[in-house]
Design a protein around this motif. Structure first.
Motif, short mmCIF file in Angstrom:
data_model
loop_
_atom_site.label_atom_id
_atom_site.label_comp_id
_atom_site.label_asym_id
_atom_site.label_seq_id
_atom_site.Cartn_x
_atom_site.Cartn_y
_atom_site.Cartn_z
N SER A 51 0.85 -1.19 0.00
CA SER A 51 0.00 0.00 0.00
C SER A 51 0.88 1.25 0.00
CB SER A 51 -0.87 0.01 1.26
OG SER A 51 -0.02 0.05 2.40
N GLN A 52 0.26 2.41 -0.22
CA GLN A 52 1.02 3.66 -0.18
C GLN A 52 1.68 3.85 1.19
OE1 GLN A 52 1.15 5.90 -3.03
NE2 GLN A 52 2.95 6.48 -1.86
N ALA A 53 0.96 3.50 2.25
CA ALA A 53 1.51 3.68 3.60
C ALA A 53 2.78 2.83 3.79
CB ALA A 53 0.47 3.31 4.65
N LEU A 54 2.78 1.63 3.25
CA LEU A 54 3.98 0.78 3.39
C LEU A 54 5.11 1.31 2.51
CD1 LEU A 54 5.21 -1.75 4.70
CD2 LEU A 54 4.45 -3.04 2.70
N VAL A 55 4.78 1.74 1.30
CA VAL A 55 5.80 2.33 0.42
C VAL A 55 6.41 3.56 1.10
CG1 VAL A 55 6.16 3.55 -1.78
CG2 VAL A 55 4.79 1.45 -1.72
N ASP A 56 5.56 4.41 1.68
CA ASP A 56 6.07 5.61 2.37
C ASP A 56 6.98 5.24 3.54
OD1 ASP A 56 4.63 7.12 0.58
OD2 ASP A 56 2.99 7.59 1.97
N GLN A 61 12.38 4.84 5.87
CA GLN A 61 13.38 4.02 6.56
C GLN A 61 14.58 3.68 5.68
OE1 GLN A 61 11.87 0.90 9.06
NE2 GLN A 61 9.93 1.94 9.38
N GLY A 62 14.66 4.30 4.51
CA GLY A 62 15.84 4.12 3.66
C GLY A 62 15.97 2.73 3.09
N ALA A 63 14.85 2.10 2.74
CA ALA A 63 14.89 0.73 2.21
C ALA A 63 15.48 0.71 0.81
CB ALA A 63 13.48 0.15 2.18
N ASP A 64 16.18 -0.38 0.50
CA ASP A 64 16.61 -0.65 -0.87
C ASP A 64 15.59 -1.52 -1.58
OD1 ASP A 64 19.23 0.60 -0.55
OD2 ASP A 64 19.62 -1.08 0.82
N MET A 65 14.89 -2.31 -0.79
CA MET A 65 13.92 -3.24 -1.36
C MET A 65 12.75 -3.41 -0.41
SD MET A 65 14.43 -7.25 -2.42
CE MET A 65 15.16 -7.00 -4.03
N LEU A 66 11.56 -3.54 -1.01
CA LEU A 66 10.34 -3.83 -0.25
C LEU A 66 9.88 -5.22 -0.68
CD1 LEU A 66 8.07 -2.79 1.61
CD2 LEU A 66 7.07 -1.65 -0.39
N ARG A 88 1.82 5.00 -6.19
CA ARG A 88 2.66 3.98 -5.54
C ARG A 88 3.92 3.70 -6.38
NH1 ARG A 88 -1.90 -0.64 -4.28
NH2 ARG A 88 -2.80 0.23 -2.38
N LEU A 89 3.72 3.51 -7.68
CA LEU A 89 4.86 3.17 -8.56
C LEU A 89 5.82 4.33 -8.69
CD1 LEU A 89 2.88 1.07 -11.13
CD2 LEU A 89 4.87 0.27 -9.85
N LYS A 90 5.29 5.56 -8.77
CA LYS A 90 6.14 6.74 -8.87
C LYS A 90 7.03 6.85 -7.63
CE LYS A 90 5.83 11.63 -10.04
NZ LYS A 90 5.65 12.74 -9.12
N ALA A 91 6.43 6.60 -6.47
CA ALA A 91 7.20 6.70 -5.22
C ALA A 91 8.32 5.65 -5.20
CB ALA A 91 6.26 6.51 -4.03
N ALA A 242 19.44 -13.46 7.65
CA ALA A 242 20.42 -14.42 8.18
C ALA A 242 21.34 -14.92 7.06
CB ALA A 242 19.68 -15.59 8.83
N HIS A 243 20.77 -15.17 5.89
CA HIS A 243 21.54 -15.75 4.79
C HIS A 243 22.53 -14.75 4.18
CE1 HIS A 243 22.31 -18.75 1.68
NE2 HIS A 243 22.29 -17.76 0.81
N PHE A 244 22.07 -13.52 3.97
CA PHE A 244 22.89 -12.53 3.26
C PHE A 244 23.53 -11.50 4.19
CE2 PHE A 244 19.84 -13.78 -0.19
CZ PHE A 244 20.78 -14.32 -1.07
N GLY A 245 23.16 -11.53 5.46
CA GLY A 245 23.72 -10.56 6.40
C GLY A 245 23.18 -9.15 6.20
N ILE A 246 22.03 -9.03 5.56
CA ILE A 246 21.45 -7.70 5.33
C ILE A 246 20.53 -7.33 6.50
CG2 ILE A 246 21.64 -7.81 2.82
CD1 ILE A 246 18.65 -8.58 2.74
N GLU A 247 20.12 -6.09 6.52
CA GLU A 247 19.23 -5.61 7.57
C GLU A 247 17.79 -5.83 7.15
OE1 GLU A 247 18.17 -1.41 9.72
OE2 GLU A 247 19.99 -1.52 8.50
N HIS A 248 16.97 -6.26 8.09
CA HIS A 248 15.55 -6.49 7.79
C HIS A 248 14.66 -5.92 8.89
CE1 HIS A 248 11.97 -9.30 8.51
NE2 HIS A 248 11.63 -8.53 7.51
N ARG A 249 13.61 -5.23 8.45
CA ARG A 249 12.57 -4.77 9.39
C ARG A 249 11.21 -5.06 8.80
NH1 ARG A 249 14.37 1.37 10.07
NH2 ARG A 249 16.52 0.99 10.72
N PHE A 250 10.31 -5.57 9.64
CA PHE A 250 8.92 -5.77 9.24
C PHE A 250 8.12 -4.55 9.67
CE2 PHE A 250 4.60 -7.19 10.50
CZ PHE A 250 4.14 -7.58 9.26
N VAL A 251 7.34 -4.02 8.75
CA VAL A 251 6.49 -2.86 9.07
C VAL A 251 5.03 -3.31 8.98
CG1 VAL A 251 5.78 -0.55 8.34
CG2 VAL A 251 8.20 -1.21 8.22
#
Ligand SMILES: [Zn+2]
Length: 257
Positions: A51-56, A61-66, A88-91, A242-251
């Motif tokens: 949703s727009q709220a999750l994209v925002d 939070q400076g995500a590289d990927m959703l 949503r896509l523009k954002a 865990a596999h790639f050592g990247i940072e993960h947050r659930f929103v």
């Protein structure tokens, strides 16, 4: 963390596609990479619906990927990129954030799938698929450790999911054999009846579901589409971290349905 690693977008996507066997599914949307963002992924945000709220939140939070369960481009929806779809896509595109989405593959997976994760959360013992002949059955059946009343199962769902389920008590017998399918699987009550289950749990309910539950004398619980589908994407995000050592947050963007 200071030595935080990154992974290429294509390696991460390939890992998910292989793990979830996404090419084996006939689905209502494309599974895998839906929107291409930057090449490196350090910070992954997960959520149920893009949703727009999750994209925002991902932008903030400076995500590289959703990574989500409900992405875009559903069968039957209008194709033009207008209105909320454009926004949503523009954002995402302006912020160079990738969107990765898995629908049925994330319902079905034997470890990080929504249905397995829901069973773990509730302590249900898994015995097999809701469609026993289908190796990729969406939905499972199993048993409670000890028989519980309908009210006790409702209370355990409320504790686990943080919201009161809608319970249609088709009878007043205790529940031992239980089937479930996360999301909008109210039509699958027929599959639970065919298996002789005492109860069926899913996310949503329709008007005819009530009559089916009463007349087939089965307990039915609508425990929330969003609420029952919070756990697969979180488990996948944790596994990627865990596999790639990247940072993960659930929103969690609350949704009462
Ligand atoms: Zn869903």
């Amino acid at each position: 963390m200071s030595d935080q690693r990154s992974v290429t977008r294509s390696d991460l996507v390939a890992y998910c596609d292989a793990m979830l066997e996404s090419s084996a599914f006939q689905d209502y949307c494309p599974n895998g990479l839906q929107v291409e963002g930057r090449n490196q992924v350090r910070r992954l945000i997960t959520g149920v619906t893009a949703s727009q709220a999750l994209v925002d939140a991902a932008i903030e939070q400076g995500a590289d990927m959703l990574l989500v369960h409900h992405g875009y481009f559903w069968k039957g929806e209008a194709a033009p990129l207008t209105g909320i779809k454009k926004k949503r896509l523009k954002a995402l595109l302006e912020n160079d954030i990738s969107l990765l989405a898995y629908h049925l593959p994330l319902d079905v997976h034997a470890e990080v799938g929504n249905n397995v994760q829901l069973a773990r959360l509730l302590g249900w013992q898994i015995r097999g698929g809701l469609e026993p002949a289908n190796p990729r059955s969406v939905g499972l059946h199993g048993e409670l450790e000890t028989a519980q009343s309908g009210a006790e199962v409702a209370a355990s769902l409320e504790r686990a999911l943080g919201r009161m389920p809608l319970h249609i008590a088709g009878n007043d017998r205790p529940i031992k054999r239980i089937a479930w399918c996360t999301g909008a699987a109210q039509g699958y009550i027929e599959k639970a009846i065919a298996l002789g289950m005492d109860a069926f749990v899913t996310g949503e309910i329709s008007e005819p579901t009530v009559h089916s539950a009463r007349e087939n004398r089965i307990h039915f619980f609508a425990a929330g589409h969003h609420a029952t589908e919070r756990y697969g994407v979180q488990a996948l995000g944790e596994r990627l971290a865990a596999h790639f050592g990247i940072e993960h947050r659930f929103v969690d963007i609350d949704n009462p349905v």
